[in-house]
Write an enzyme that holds these catalytic residues in place. Structure first.
Site, PDB file in Angstrom:
ATOM      1  N   ASN A   2       0.860  -1.181   0.000  1.00 47.74           N
ATOM      2  CA  ASN A   2       0.000   0.000   0.000  1.00 47.74           C
ATOM      3  C   ASN A   2       0.902   1.237   0.000  1.00 47.74           C
ATOM      4  O   ASN A   2       1.533   1.560   0.997  1.00 47.74           O
ATOM      5  CB  ASN A   2      -0.907  -0.010   1.235  1.00 47.74           C
ATOM      6  CG  ASN A   2      -1.825   1.184   1.281  1.00 47.74           C
ATOM      7  OD1 ASN A   2      -1.829   2.014   0.385  1.00 47.74           O
ATOM      8  ND2 ASN A   2      -2.603   1.273   2.330  1.00 47.74           N
ATOM      9  N   ARG A   4      -0.136   4.349  -0.678  1.00 43.13           N
ATOM     10  CA  ARG A   4      -0.885   5.585  -0.440  1.00 43.13           C
ATOM     11  C   ARG A   4      -0.573   6.140   0.943  1.00 43.13           C
ATOM     12  O   ARG A   4      -0.382   5.402   1.888  1.00 43.13           O
ATOM     13  CB  ARG A   4      -2.395   5.327  -0.534  1.00 43.13           C
ATOM     14  CG  ARG A   4      -2.836   4.895  -1.915  1.00 43.13           C
ATOM     15  CD  ARG A   4      -4.298   4.549  -1.923  1.00 43.13           C
ATOM     16  NE  ARG A   4      -4.481   3.378  -1.069  1.00 43.13           N
ATOM     17  CZ  ARG A   4      -5.610   3.047  -0.486  1.00 43.13           C
ATOM     18  NH1 ARG A   4      -6.687   3.780  -0.641  1.00 43.13           N
ATOM     19  NH2 ARG A   4      -5.704   1.981   0.263  1.00 43.13           N
ATOM     20  N   VAL A   7      -4.723   9.152   5.774  1.00 39.22           N
ATOM     21  CA  VAL A   7      -5.150  10.412   6.384  1.00 39.22           C
ATOM     22  C   VAL A   7      -4.578  10.548   7.799  1.00 39.22           C
ATOM     23  O   VAL A   7      -4.368  11.652   8.287  1.00 39.22           O
ATOM     24  CB  VAL A   7      -6.698  10.526   6.367  1.00 39.22           C
ATOM     25  CG1 VAL A   7      -7.335   9.532   7.312  1.00 39.22           C
ATOM     26  CG2 VAL A   7      -7.143  11.937   6.701  1.00 39.22           C
ATOM     27  N   ARG A  49     -11.698  11.961  17.724  1.00 40.43           N
ATOM     28  CA  ARG A  49     -12.490  13.142  17.367  1.00 40.43           C
ATOM     29  C   ARG A  49     -13.584  13.272  18.421  1.00 40.43           C
ATOM     30  O   ARG A  49     -14.284  12.310  18.732  1.00 40.43           O
ATOM     31  CB  ARG A  49     -13.121  12.953  15.990  1.00 40.43           C
ATOM     32  CG  ARG A  49     -14.003  14.120  15.597  1.00 40.43           C
ATOM     33  CD  ARG A  49     -14.578  13.915  14.234  1.00 40.43           C
ATOM     34  NE  ARG A  49     -13.483  13.994  13.267  1.00 40.43           N
ATOM     35  CZ  ARG A  49     -13.607  13.643  12.001  1.00 40.43           C
ATOM     36  NH1 ARG A  49     -14.740  13.173  11.552  1.00 40.43           N
ATOM     37  NH2 ARG A  49     -12.596  13.746  11.180  1.00 40.43           N
TER      38      ARG A  49
END
Length: 74
Positions: A2, A4, A7, A49
């Site tokens: 992977n 990528r 985030v 969050r």
């Protein structure tokens, strides 16, 4: 593999002290990695969050300023 950038990569950067974006760009340019896996110290960091909700209607409340404690990255 992977390749990528996730985030969550700022969390990994904060824990390891390695700029992942810079390292990926150097790899793409054909340069070798500066680090070996055994040179990276294992560590733990939590990412979360916090959402304020109206407890009766379960809808988001308008943004209210929340003090940020020391050592918390926003």
């Amino acid at each position: 593999m992977n390749t990528r950038i996730q985030v969550e990569h700022p969390v990994t950067e904060a824990v390891t002290g390695i700029d992942i974006i810079k390292e990926q760009i150097k790899l793409a340019a054909g340069l070798p990695l500066e680090y070996r896996q055994n040179q990276i110290k294992p560590s733990v960091m939590h990412r979360m969050r916090i959402n304020a909700e109206d407890p009766e209607r379960f809808i988001p409340l308008p943004y209210n300023h929340v003090p940020i404690p020391p050592r918390v990255r926003c």
